[in-house]
Each structure stands twice: as structure tokens, then as C-alpha cells.
Design an enzyme around this catalytic site. Sequence first.
Site, mmCIF file in Angstrom:
data_model
loop_
_atom_site.group_PDB
_atom_site.id
_atom_site.type_symbol
_atom_site.label_atom_id
_atom_site.label_comp_id
_atom_site.label_asym_id
_atom_site.label_seq_id
_atom_site.Cartn_x
_atom_site.Cartn_y
_atom_site.Cartn_z
ATOM 1 N N ASP A 186 1.120 -0.731 -0.111
ATOM 2 C CA ASP A 186 -0.420 0.051 0.078
ATOM 3 C C ASP A 186 0.821 1.225 0.197
ATOM 4 O O ASP A 186 0.757 2.781 -0.011
ATOM 5 C CB ASP A 186 -1.171 -0.479 1.585
ATOM 6 C CG ASP A 186 -0.605 0.056 2.705
ATOM 7 O OD1 ASP A 186 1.102 -0.091 2.776
ATOM 8 O OD2 ASP A 186 -0.188 0.004 3.678
ATOM 9 N N GLU A 201 8.914 -3.840 10.904
ATOM 10 C CA GLU A 201 8.969 -3.206 10.209
ATOM 11 C C GLU A 201 9.785 -2.222 11.728
ATOM 12 O O GLU A 201 8.945 -2.378 12.759
ATOM 13 C CB GLU A 201 7.774 -2.219 9.814
ATOM 14 C CG GLU A 201 8.656 -0.547 8.499
ATOM 15 C CD GLU A 201 7.527 -0.388 7.746
ATOM 16 O OE1 GLU A 201 6.410 -1.004 7.524
ATOM 17 O OE2 GLU A 201 7.723 0.259 7.732
HETATM 18 O O1 KIV Z 1 3.609 -1.263 1.931
HETATM 19 C C1 KIV Z 1 4.600 -1.413 2.068
HETATM 20 O O2 KIV Z 1 5.264 -1.006 0.749
HETATM 21 C C2 KIV Z 1 5.178 -2.504 3.188
HETATM 22 C C3 KIV Z 1 6.842 -2.870 3.109
HETATM 23 C C4 KIV Z 1 7.537 -1.368 3.977
HETATM 24 C C5 KIV Z 1 7.136 -3.895 4.400
HETATM 25 O O3 KIV Z 1 4.576 -2.377 3.766
#
Ligand code: KIV
Length: 271
Positions: free
Chosen positions: A51, A189
Site C-alpha cells: 500500500d 518493520e
Molecule cells: O507497503 C509497503 O511497501 C510495505 C513494506 C514497507 C513492507 O508494507
Amino acid sequence: MSVHRSVKKITTHVLQEMKRNGEKIAMLTAYDFTMARILDQAGIDILLVGDSASNVMAGYETTLPITLDEMIYHAAGVVRAVDRCLVVVDMPFGSYQGNSKEALTSAIRIMKESGGHSIKMEGGREIVESIERILSAGIPVMGHLGLTPQSIYKFGTYTVRAKEEEEAKRLIEDAKLLEETGCFAIVLEKVPAKLAEQVAKEVQIPIIGIGAGNGVDGQVLVTHDMLGMNQEFSPRFLRRYLNLAEDMNMAVKSYITDVRNKDFPNESEQY
Ligand code: KIV
């Protein structure tokens, strides 16, 4: 031979075998056909239709505005491009937090309309009922703990999470709960490297880190960041492998000059 070299397609089971075998998993984001094709052909294990498309592709400040329809549009292009890697599609904000029935409906739409191979959801104990319902429909689920950007207005900042003992303890419990519930992997994260390593040791499913150090089972980065297409975002965890924004700027400048000088197209570039 290593597990990932011996298979034609990366599945959730292959990823778990890679962990058991001590092979690190490489994951990147993709939001469109052309980029996904390049990344798949380079041998990436997982493509995440994140997202983060909300920031990277649409220019919003947070991941909150992107819709389920928009995620499905991005994911369908990625799925059409890949032959080998596993495609994980983020469930966008608002598509699963309401209740588990709504969560299942959203997950089914993603799988049916994009052809994605699995979905990712942010959160721990508070979304377990939804995860169970989605899994019971046969849809693989990747978890996401630590800094969960859909909750940015609750956190207030994008700084490192779980530095305090209480939050770290809760995170470990949540990781174990997601494993017990049946998630095939978890993104972790922006948490301290030591904590991430402990989580990776205490659960059997792969832990994919971003800003979570080197003691986990794999790494994920936003492709546009690691290629240097985005100059404004420079967190400590980001390694830039190219400076594509600068290269593209030079290429476009050369093109403009050639057009203005009537140097393009030349004899061999016309009919
Ligand atoms: O939306 C995204 O790119 C993510 C990553 C940072 C893991 O969730």
C-alpha cells in the site's frame, strides 16, 4: 542445491523451507507490470504490491488513502508480469478493520480480481479473527508488525517501534500468535535488530525485515527507494543500489537537447 534454485515457482511452503535451510529471502515492492517483470526475471523471491503505492505511485503523504480498487488494479499488472516469484498484496486501510466478514470479502476480491497469490495485513491480536476467517477460505496471509504505517496517526511518528520492554513483549506475543493462527510469514518493520533476531529465532515462519537488522530471515525494501528514484526519503536502513533519479534526469535532458537541436530523430530513426 539451494531450495530457491531448485524450484520453478516460489510458494509459501518454499519460503518456509528456505528458512529451515538458512537461506535468506529477498523481497521488493512492485506496483506495475514493467517493474514487476524486471524484478521477477532478476530472481526476486517475493513481490509485495504494497500500500506504499499510495505514497510512491499516487503521491499521498500516507498509505491511508489508497482504495481496494486501486490496490487490485496495481496487483493485476504485477501478477500478469511474473512467472516465478510469490505475489503478496497489501489489504489497504479500511478494507479489513471493520469486521472479519468485511475482511474476508476484501481478501476474496483481491484474490479473484487481481490473481494475487496471498495477502498482507497490518496488526497483531486485534486482527486474529479476520486472519482466521481469511485463512479458512484458503487464502495465505502474511502478517506485519512493528511500525505499521496504517496506524501512523496513532503512533504520531515513523520512529523505531518496540524500544521499550512492554511493547517488545507484546510484539513477541503477537508474532507467536500470528504463527499459531497460520500466517505463512511476517514483515517486521523498524524495530531494534536484537528484538527482530529474537522474534526470528522464536517462531518457525519466516520473518522479513525492513529496518530490522540482519538477524531475520529475509529483507524487504521499497523498490523505488533502493533504485534511488526517490531522493527525499533517506532512512538509516535504506541502501541505495542506483541513483536512478539522477540518471533519468540526465537522459531526459539529453532527449530535450536532441529534440531542440533537431538531432532526433536521425536518418536511421525514421521511415
Ligand atoms: O507497503 C509497503 O511497501 C510495505 C513494506 C514497507 C513492507 O508494507
